[in-house]
Design a protein around this motif. Structure first.
Motif, PDB file in Angstrom:
ATOM      1  N   LEU A   1       0.883  -1.248   0.106  1.00 55.96           N
ATOM      2  CA  LEU A   1      -0.052   0.007  -0.022  1.00 55.96           C
ATOM      3  C   LEU A   1       0.907   1.325   0.107  1.00 55.96           C
ATOM      4  O   LEU A   1       0.620   2.076  -0.676  1.00 55.96           O
ATOM      5  CB  LEU A   1      -0.953  -0.015   1.268  1.00 55.96           C
ATOM      6  CG  LEU A   1      -1.667   1.338   1.444  1.00 55.96           C
ATOM      7  CD1 LEU A   1      -2.745   1.522   0.396  1.00 55.96           C
ATOM      8  CD2 LEU A   1      -2.194   1.507   2.748  1.00 55.96           C
TER       9      LEU A   1
ATOM     10  N   ALA B   1      -0.032   3.997  -2.750  1.00 56.17           N
ATOM     11  CA  ALA B   1      -0.271   5.311  -2.335  1.00 56.17           C
ATOM     12  C   ALA B   1       0.591   6.424  -2.745  1.00 56.17           C
ATOM     13  O   ALA B   1       0.029   7.537  -3.043  1.00 56.17           O
ATOM     14  CB  ALA B   1      -0.680   5.428  -0.662  1.00 56.17           C
TER      15      ALA B   1
ATOM     16  N   GLY C   1      -0.386   7.255  -6.223  1.00 56.39           N
ATOM     17  CA  GLY C   1      -1.397   7.767  -6.391  1.00 56.39           C
ATOM     18  C   GLY C   1      -1.368   9.332  -6.035  1.00 56.39           C
ATOM     19  O   GLY C   1      -1.909  10.226  -6.643  1.00 56.39           O
ATOM     20  N   LEU C   2      -0.526   9.845  -4.992  1.00 51.59           N
ATOM     21  CA  LEU C   2      -0.204  11.065  -4.664  1.00 51.59           C
ATOM     22  C   LEU C   2       0.897  11.734  -5.685  1.00 51.59           C
ATOM     23  O   LEU C   2       0.588  12.679  -6.134  1.00 51.59           O
ATOM     24  CB  LEU C   2       0.499  11.058  -3.300  1.00 51.59           C
ATOM     25  CG  LEU C   2      -0.493  10.994  -2.174  1.00 51.59           C
ATOM     26  CD1 LEU C   2       0.400  10.516  -0.814  1.00 51.59           C
ATOM     27  CD2 LEU C   2      -1.073  12.279  -1.761  1.00 51.59           C
TER      28      LEU C   2
ATOM     29  N   VAL D   1      -6.228   5.144  -3.093  1.00 48.44           N
ATOM     30  CA  VAL D   1      -5.984   5.842  -1.690  1.00 48.44           C
ATOM     31  C   VAL D   1      -5.209   6.951  -1.821  1.00 48.44           C
ATOM     32  O   VAL D   1      -5.338   7.799  -1.421  1.00 48.44           O
ATOM     33  CB  VAL D   1      -5.432   4.762  -0.684  1.00 48.44           C
ATOM     34  CG1 VAL D   1      -4.869   5.301   0.390  1.00 48.44           C
ATOM     35  CG2 VAL D   1      -6.648   3.648  -0.554  1.00 48.44           C
ATOM     36  N   GLY D   2      -4.036   6.837  -2.357  1.00 51.18           N
ATOM     37  CA  GLY D   2      -3.167   7.843  -2.677  1.00 51.18           C
ATOM     38  C   GLY D   2      -3.677   9.005  -3.552  1.00 51.18           C
ATOM     39  O   GLY D   2      -3.606  10.221  -3.203  1.00 51.18           O
ATOM     40  N   MET D   3      -4.469   8.875  -4.345  1.00 48.01           N
ATOM     41  CA  MET D   3      -5.321  10.077  -5.174  1.00 48.01           C
ATOM     42  C   MET D   3      -6.118  10.549  -4.467  1.00 48.01           C
ATOM     43  O   MET D   3      -6.372  11.792  -4.384  1.00 48.01           O
ATOM     44  CB  MET D   3      -5.996   9.269  -6.428  1.00 48.01           C
ATOM     45  CG  MET D   3      -4.924   9.065  -7.558  1.00 48.01           C
ATOM     46  SD  MET D   3      -5.834   8.807  -9.187  1.00 48.01           S
ATOM     47  CE  MET D   3      -4.595   8.567 -10.219  1.00 48.01           C
TER      48      MET D   3
ATOM     49  N   LEU E   1      -6.115  10.930  -1.099  1.00 48.91           N
ATOM     50  CA  LEU E   1      -5.374  11.637  -0.144  1.00 48.91           C
ATOM     51  C   LEU E   1      -5.160  12.972  -0.759  1.00 48.91           C
ATOM     52  O   LEU E   1      -4.796  13.988  -0.225  1.00 48.91           O
ATOM     53  CB  LEU E   1      -4.224  10.793   0.444  1.00 48.91           C
ATOM     54  CG  LEU E   1      -4.602   9.852   1.331  1.00 48.91           C
ATOM     55  CD1 LEU E   1      -3.447   8.839   1.485  1.00 48.91           C
ATOM     56  CD2 LEU E   1      -5.084  10.140   2.810  1.00 48.91           C
ATOM     57  N   GLY E   2      -4.313  12.797  -2.079  1.00 48.57           N
ATOM     58  CA  GLY E   2      -4.031  13.882  -2.952  1.00 48.57           C
ATOM     59  C   GLY E   2      -4.927  14.822  -3.191  1.00 48.57           C
ATOM     60  O   GLY E   2      -4.847  16.196  -2.980  1.00 48.57           O
TER      61      GLY E   2
ATOM     62  N   ARG F   1      -5.751  16.802  -0.271  1.00 53.59           N
ATOM     63  CA  ARG F   1      -4.697  18.044   0.118  1.00 53.59           C
ATOM     64  C   ARG F   1      -4.924  19.051  -0.865  1.00 53.59           C
ATOM     65  O   ARG F   1      -4.395  20.279  -0.367  1.00 53.59           O
ATOM     66  CB  ARG F   1      -3.271  17.302  -0.346  1.00 53.59           C
ATOM     67  CG  ARG F   1      -2.661  16.213   0.634  1.00 53.59           C
ATOM     68  CD  ARG F   1      -1.218  16.181   0.492  1.00 53.59           C
ATOM     69  NE  ARG F   1      -0.466  17.413   0.972  1.00 53.59           N
ATOM     70  CZ  ARG F   1      -0.381  17.601   2.074  1.00 53.59           C
ATOM     71  NH1 ARG F   1      -0.715  16.513   3.085  1.00 53.59           N
ATOM     72  NH2 ARG F   1       0.346  18.713   2.443  1.00 53.59           N
TER      73      ARG F   1
ATOM     74  N   GLU G   1      -4.952  -4.311   2.311  1.00 52.27           N
ATOM     75  CA  GLU G   1      -4.199  -3.140   2.859  1.00 52.27           C
ATOM     76  C   GLU G   1      -4.951  -1.924   2.397  1.00 52.27           C
ATOM     77  O   GLU G   1      -5.208  -0.867   3.430  1.00 52.27           O
ATOM     78  CB  GLU G   1      -2.938  -3.306   2.382  1.00 52.27           C
ATOM     79  CG  GLU G   1      -1.995  -4.395   2.775  1.00 52.27           C
ATOM     80  CD  GLU G   1      -0.604  -4.102   2.302  1.00 52.27           C
ATOM     81  OE1 GLU G   1      -0.045  -3.246   1.690  1.00 52.27           O
ATOM     82  OE2 GLU G   1      -0.049  -5.162   2.568  1.00 52.27           O
ATOM     83  N   ALA G   2      -5.203  -1.565   1.366  1.00 53.06           N
ATOM     84  CA  ALA G   2      -5.962  -0.201   0.795  1.00 53.06           C
ATOM     85  C   ALA G   2      -7.133  -0.006   1.432  1.00 53.06           C
ATOM     86  O   ALA G   2      -7.514   0.935   1.957  1.00 53.06           O
ATOM     87  CB  ALA G   2      -6.208  -0.417  -0.836  1.00 53.06           C
TER      88      ALA G   2
ATOM     89  N   SER H   1      -6.971   0.968   4.728  1.00 51.09           N
ATOM     90  CA  SER H   1      -6.206   2.347   4.796  1.00 51.09           C
ATOM     91  C   SER H   1      -7.294   3.482   4.573  1.00 51.09           C
ATOM     92  O   SER H   1      -7.253   4.382   5.211  1.00 51.09           O
ATOM     93  CB  SER H   1      -4.957   2.441   4.013  1.00 51.09           C
ATOM     94  OG  SER H   1      -4.452   3.647   3.840  1.00 51.09           O
TER      95      SER H   1
ATOM     96  N   HIS I   1      -8.242   6.399   6.967  1.00 52.90           N
ATOM     97  CA  HIS I   1      -8.252   8.024   6.550  1.00 52.90           C
ATOM     98  C   HIS I   1      -9.638   8.369   6.340  1.00 52.90           C
ATOM     99  O   HIS I   1      -9.567   9.537   5.772  1.00 52.90           O
ATOM    100  CB  HIS I   1      -7.139   7.993   5.243  1.00 52.90           C
ATOM    101  CG  HIS I   1      -5.662   7.786   5.771  1.00 52.90           C
ATOM    102  ND1 HIS I   1      -5.148   8.493   6.367  1.00 52.90           N
ATOM    103  CD2 HIS I   1      -5.037   6.583   5.431  1.00 52.90           C
ATOM    104  CE1 HIS I   1      -3.793   8.090   6.561  1.00 52.90           C
ATOM    105  NE2 HIS I   1      -3.846   7.006   6.087  1.00 52.90           N
TER     106      HIS I   1
END
Lengths: 360, 283
Positions: free
Chosen positions: A106, A110, A113-114, B133-135, B137-138, B141, B164-165, B168, B172
């Motif tokens: 992950l 992640a 993705g960021l 998940v990262g997107m 969060l992005g 932000r 895991e995702a 998470s 979050h």
């Protein structure tokens, strides 16, 4: 081993032995309580020598400094902020720090993705987990899309006495096969401090090996500056050329000093960017006639800097009179104290001097 | 937002969109003579609702910052997403003739660098939700109010990183993340629950902190309601829509084929399949 075992195939023999008696013999020390105990095999033993100058957490402090002018820089970890010096960044920029939990797959996804959303994530874990566990996620989530994720990993090679679960002795071999991934193995605190802004400026994925905690400071005594993709000649010498990366450059400089006392003249070419390799500089230095070429690295003999240099030389038709590797064996290594293990596997300065003397 | 309301008032339009998506997919399938046709036919209603009811995007500017993100985790469903992108005007219809051929922008597994509107390179199954998940969060932000949608298959639930995702996203509180799971109960080696049982699905997602809905993924009205509920749900939770779909939906003689994961269709059957789609329209 009885005759029956010898008759068995090699693989069967090994397996049956492992099942019957997998344990090691009782050490001398246990039988003799008067003997002094060896130093610790704890996870994060420092590689700094007792009298060595050090700087604390160079990676964490450099990242804090970088983040001051680069608002898109973020920090992510998989439950190892304290053990990768990312806690320094987390304290300075709590709003830009992500604790992703002990979930390395992950962590990489992640970060991807960021990065898709325009950020530059610095992710930290141990090198063993990043390389062995998350390879596909780095490959397909990050590198195939050219995303600027910076994977910075503590405990590269043999920098913990904890045993194979945490000793990333093959991380370079694993990651060198990944297209478009830049790989950096800095030598000391100064190298790390200068590498952090340099890898952030590179518009693509980077894997960097980290030294953490009290990190030795050596390169300030040389006219040196880290440049991504460039090898730097730290000292010249007529009989031996040591090409090295990571903390093995410290060992190489120490070995060169000791060899000098024996009137053996050794050059040290520091090669902190493992990929892409500075082939021009390597070919120029290795092409100077007559020198023993020694590649020294904190990594397995398989697939690291040594084989990268060897391939470069062969492809260019540059064949030094002798080529040798100072590297870890192709084996799962022992647990124990780092000084013991470095000596046992030939990557201490003492062991290196002994090896080079033997090869001359 | 006005465009969405107009579409909603004209619900039969979504049926037409879904039929067009199926037709584009069949025409691409014919180029190769085989492929992930059953999945494309099965997921067409979901994609019609996504692209013509839920998502914000600009066909002439696929990278528009104000768009909702739609990630195709299940890379081999590319044929289905290309069909939706063609129907949405992001990829020209003429390009479907190049599907899976050399130098095409429409390779058999979806990759971000090849195709406008393809957000990520999926295909290595189980990676999309983590990237989402990262997107998500992005986007938070950046103080964006856009959603990240990710489409995955029930087979991908076998992969550890999905969970895991999922954990998470719950941790979050990613209320801007909408995961769509195509529950077609068929994966490479056979029926999904026989390969590795993933039920009870809603309970699992709820336990991970998600707002979970399970719907008939071939019922457009139910899908519209589920997408609306996912977008408008008040709790600060990620959202999952578990869509039970029928492999090869819309072409009855293909729906009954057993080896449906990678469907073989005889040359003469493609025209029959398209005819069957059109029959469905008048029926």
């Amino acid at each position: 081993m009885g005759a029956g075992h010898r008759r068995a195939g090699r693989g069967e023999d090994r397996m049956s032995r492992a099942r019957r008696a997998p344990w090691r013999g009782v050490p001398q020390q246990a039988a003799d309580p008067g003997r002094p105990r060896l130093t610790t095999s704890a996870m994060i033993a420092s590689i700094a020598g007792p009298d060595q100058r050090t700087r604390p957490a160079p990676f964490g402090h450099a990242l804090v400094e970088l983040a001051r002018t680069r608002p898109e820089v973020l920090g992510l970890t998989a439950d190892l902020a304290k053990y990768t010096d990312l806690h320094v960044f987390a304290q300075a920029h709590p709003d830009r720090f992500y604790q992703m939990g002990m979930a390395e797959q992950l962590l990489m996804l992640a970060a991807a993705g960021l990065a898709h959303e325009g950020f530059v994530p610095f992710v930290t874990t141990y090198a063993a987990f990043a390389s062995r566990r998350t390879f596909d996620f780095v490959s397909q989530g990050i590198a195939e899309e050219g995303l600027p994720v910076k994977i910075c990993c503590a405990l590269p090679g043999l920098t913990t006495g904890y045993g194979p679960s945490h000793q990333a002795t093959e991380d370079l071999a694993i990651f060198r096969g990944m297209p478009d991934l830049v790989i950096v193995d800095p030598c000391d605190a100064l190298d790390i401090e200068q590498a952090v802004p340099a890898i952030a400026a590179h518009d693509g994925p980077v894997y960097m090996r980290l030294l953490r905690g009290q990190v030795p400071l050596v390169l300030d005594e040389y006219d040196y500056r880290f440049e991504l993709g460039r090898a730097k000649l730290l000292r010249d010498g007529a009989e031996v050329l040591i090409i090295s990366a990571g903390f093995m450059t410290m060992r190489a400089l120490e070995a060169a000093k000791r060899l000098e006392a024996d009137r053996v003249s050794a050059a040290v070419l520091h090669c902190p960017t493992i990929k892409p390799l500075d082939e021009a500089t390597i070919l120029r230095e290795a092409g100077r006639s007559g020198r023993l070429v020694v590649v020294a690295e904190n990594h397995s003999v398989i697939g690291g800097l040594g084989e990268a240099v060897a391939g470069t030389l062969l492809r260019a038709g540059v064949v030094p009179p002798r080529f040798r590797q100072v590297a870890l064996p192709n084996a799962f290594l022992d647990a124990g104290a780092l000084p013991t293990l470095h000596d046992r596997y030939g990557i201490s300065a003492d062991a290196m001097v002994r090896s080079i003397r033997g090869w001359l | 937002m006005d465009a969405r309301k107009a579409v909603r008032a004209n619900a039969p339009g979504l049926e037409d969109r879904a039929r067009n998506i199926r037709r584009h997919a069949l025409r691409m399938g014919e180029v190769q003579g085989q492929g992930y046709i059953a999945q494309a036919l099965g997921i067409a209603d979901v994609l019609a609702v996504a692209y013509f009811h839920a998502l914000a995007y600009r066909p002439d500017d696929p990278a528009w910052e104000g768009r909702d993100r739609f990630l195709l985790s299940v890379g081999h469903y590319a044929i289905a997403l290309y069909a939706a992108l063609i129907e949405a005007g992001i990829v020209p219809e003429a390009e479907l003739e190049t599907y899976g051929t050399d130098d095409s922008r429409l390779p058999m597994s979806g990759m971000a660098s090849y195709t406008p509107g393809m957000e990520i390179s999926g295909g290595s199954l189980g990676i999309g939700l983590g990237i989402a998940v990262g997107m998500a969060l992005g986007l938070k932000r950046k103080a964006s109010d856009r959603f990240v949608y990710t489409l995955m298959s029930d087979g991908e639930l076998d992969e550890g990183p999905v969970w895991e995702a999922a954990m998470s996203a719950g941790h979050h509180r990613l209320d801007n993340l909408i995961c769509i799971v195509d529950v077609n109960r068929m994966q490479a080696d056979g029926p999904s629950t026989g390969v590795l049982n993933f039920e009870p699905l809603p309970d699992k997602w709820q336990a991970f902190g998600w707002f979970a809905q399970r719907v008939d993924g071939n019922d457009i009205a139910a899908l519209v309601a589920a997408f609306d509920a996912a977008r408008n749900h008040a709790e600060p939770k990620p959202r999952v829509i578990l869509c039970d779909t029928r492999m090869a939906k819309g072409v009855p003689f293909l729906e009954t084929r057993e080896k449906s994961h990678f469907l073989r269709v005889e040359p003469h059957e493609w025209a029959l399949a398209i005819a069957a789609l059109d029959e469905g329209r008048t029926a």
